[in-house]
Design a protein around this motif. Sequence first.
Motif, short mmCIF file in Angstrom:
data_model
loop_
_atom_site.label_atom_id
_atom_site.label_comp_id
_atom_site.label_asym_id
_atom_site.label_seq_id
_atom_site.Cartn_x
_atom_site.Cartn_y
_atom_site.Cartn_z
N ASP A 48 0.82 -1.12 0.15
CA ASP A 48 0.04 0.13 0.14
C ASP A 48 1.00 1.13 0.29
N ILE A 49 2.02 1.10 0.32
CA ILE A 49 3.07 2.33 0.39
C ILE A 49 4.20 2.12 -0.55
N TYR A 50 4.77 0.97 -0.46
CA TYR A 50 5.89 1.01 -1.67
C TYR A 50 5.62 0.05 -2.66
N GLN A 51 6.28 0.19 -3.80
CA GLN A 51 6.22 -0.61 -5.18
C GLN A 51 6.99 -1.87 -4.69
N GLU A 52 6.01 -2.95 -4.58
CA GLU A 52 6.33 -4.27 -4.19
C GLU A 52 7.35 -4.77 -5.28
N GLU A 53 7.15 -4.84 -6.49
CA GLU A 53 7.67 -5.55 -7.57
C GLU A 53 9.15 -4.93 -7.86
N HIS A 54 9.10 -3.42 -7.76
CA HIS A 54 10.44 -2.70 -7.81
C HIS A 54 11.29 -3.20 -6.66
N PHE A 55 10.77 -3.19 -5.42
CA PHE A 55 11.66 -3.62 -4.12
C PHE A 55 12.13 -5.05 -4.60
N ILE A 56 11.51 -5.85 -4.84
CA ILE A 56 11.87 -7.10 -5.16
C ILE A 56 12.89 -7.41 -6.19
N ASN A 57 12.65 -6.83 -7.37
CA ASN A 57 13.39 -6.95 -8.62
C ASN A 57 14.80 -6.06 -8.39
N TYR A 58 14.82 -4.94 -7.63
CA TYR A 58 15.91 -4.00 -7.51
C TYR A 58 16.87 -4.83 -6.56
N LEU A 59 16.56 -5.46 -5.47
CA LEU A 59 17.22 -6.09 -4.66
C LEU A 59 17.55 -7.60 -5.21
N THR A 60 17.29 -8.13 -6.02
CA THR A 60 17.47 -9.47 -6.73
C THR A 60 19.00 -9.80 -6.69
N PRO A 61 19.81 -8.95 -7.01
CA PRO A 61 21.21 -9.53 -7.10
C PRO A 61 21.81 -9.34 -5.78
N ASP A 62 21.16 -9.06 -4.70
CA ASP A 62 21.70 -9.12 -3.30
C ASP A 62 20.97 -10.25 -2.53
N ILE A 63 19.71 -10.13 -2.46
CA ILE A 63 18.83 -11.26 -1.86
C ILE A 63 17.80 -11.76 -2.54
N ARG A 64 17.19 -12.94 -2.14
CA ARG A 64 15.93 -13.51 -2.68
C ARG A 64 14.81 -12.81 -1.85
N ILE A 65 13.99 -12.60 -2.38
CA ILE A 65 12.62 -12.02 -1.62
C ILE A 65 11.58 -12.61 -2.23
N VAL A 66 10.42 -13.02 -1.42
CA VAL A 66 9.22 -13.77 -1.74
C VAL A 66 8.29 -13.07 -1.15
N LYS A 67 6.81 -13.26 -1.70
CA LYS A 67 5.72 -12.45 -1.27
C LYS A 67 5.20 -13.11 0.00
N GLU A 68 5.24 -14.62 0.05
CA GLU A 68 4.67 -15.34 1.20
C GLU A 68 5.80 -16.71 1.66
N LEU A 69 5.53 -17.09 2.58
CA LEU A 69 5.90 -18.18 3.06
C LEU A 69 5.86 -19.61 2.33
N PRO A 70 6.79 -20.21 2.05
CA PRO A 70 6.26 -21.61 1.26
C PRO A 70 5.35 -22.19 1.93
N GLU A 71 4.44 -22.90 1.43
CA GLU A 71 3.23 -23.50 1.71
C GLU A 71 3.47 -24.29 2.83
N GLU A 72 4.69 -25.06 3.08
CA GLU A 72 4.92 -26.50 3.77
C GLU A 72 5.33 -25.61 5.13
N LEU A 73 5.83 -24.42 5.25
CA LEU A 73 5.96 -23.69 6.42
C LEU A 73 5.09 -22.94 7.13
N GLN A 74 3.80 -22.54 6.37
CA GLN A 74 2.64 -21.98 6.84
C GLN A 74 2.00 -22.06 7.94
#
Length: 425
Positions: A48-74
């Motif tokens: 609602d505040i920040y551009q989520e896709e830009h945040f994920i893509n910009y930092l892709t060279p540095d870390i892996r970012i996902v939108k939700e926990l994997p199903e088996e961990l939820q």
Amino acid sequence: MVTANGGLNQQRVAVCNAVAIARLLNATLVVPRFLYSSVWKDVSRFSDIYQEEHFINYLTPDIRIVKELPEELQSLDLEAIGSLITDTDIRKESKPSFYVKNILPLLIQNRVVHFLGFGNRLAFDPIPSQLQRLRCRCNFHALEFVPKIQETGALLLQRVRRCPQPGLLDHYLVGPYAESMLKEKGGHSGKASKYLALHLRFEIDMVAHSLCEFGGGEEERQELEAFRKVHFPALTLLKKSSKLPSPAALREEGLCPLTPEEAVLMLAALGFKRKTYVYVAGANIYGGRSRLVALNSLYPNLVTKETLLSASELEPFKNFSSQLAALDFIVCTAADAFAMTDSGSQLSSLVSGYRIYYGGGKMPTIRPNKRRLADIFTKNNTIEWRVFEQRVRKAVRQTKHVQTRPVARSIYRYPRGNECMCFTE
């Protein structure tokens, strides 16, 4: 997983710290969540505040970012397995070694950890330069406001300048809306009017937490004590168990926020004329509109986001304090001059750092030395105005230089350094 506490600016710092810790632990980061606060009362999500896709893509060279926990961990009960980490489990500004020693084993064992209420829990020194650089990249590049905030921010900038001409930092703050606003007005190239942005950090939470008094007598003391009991219970207990400095002693040490009346005196002494356009950031000033009488009297061209926007333009942001704070962030950062009344507030720190990072030395910030000002203000019944001006200007002049980041100080406030930006002496 990270759930950040506080308002917009505390959350921003928490997000950048979380990115660095994810890199440190070689972990995947779930897009951060924000903890609902009884003070801020905002249910906004990250997207609602920040551009989520830009945040994920910009930092892709540095870390892996996902939108939700994997199903088996939820379905895991993170509290039961010891993977729920609160701020009470982590000391303020902990070193990277703490996370490697205490958090990494939990992460390896349980595959997930959740920092709940996470805030300023990563030290600025000593820290590997690549982590410091990553925090800098996150704050100044990865966190871009969503189009809804950018568009309204651009509208505010146009109206406070009374001209659609973009400013030096507009592109970084409102993205494509900086240029689109100019095109909509038929390519108008008139010179924009200059304005001063003033951050009055004088909301009730700041006033109550300071333990200072502000001339309201017994009624004020009771009101602030009632607020502390609800929102700062630890401070209430500390008052009962320890002998704390008196309000007078706190004021003498410069530990009280400047009142709106003191802010007026400071601006007038610095030479800001009556015709100056002043944008006041911050909401719900303690004491209400009556506290702004002096400021409004001396500076009639005083505006806020509430006066610059119509009711319908403000409606999408109603009851979303963090989104409203984002609008203040934009207008304060883009201002020709920015003045703060409390140098320790997160908004003031982040705004001044942003102005240093992108401003090329052309964006002056007024940061008062509150201890020196307190000494001057206590004598303002007898001091001559000429002497008062000289003393205030000297007190502010000593804090105005853009300096290389001091050891252990915030990279967000002091980005000038090799680990964040290039600079020349």
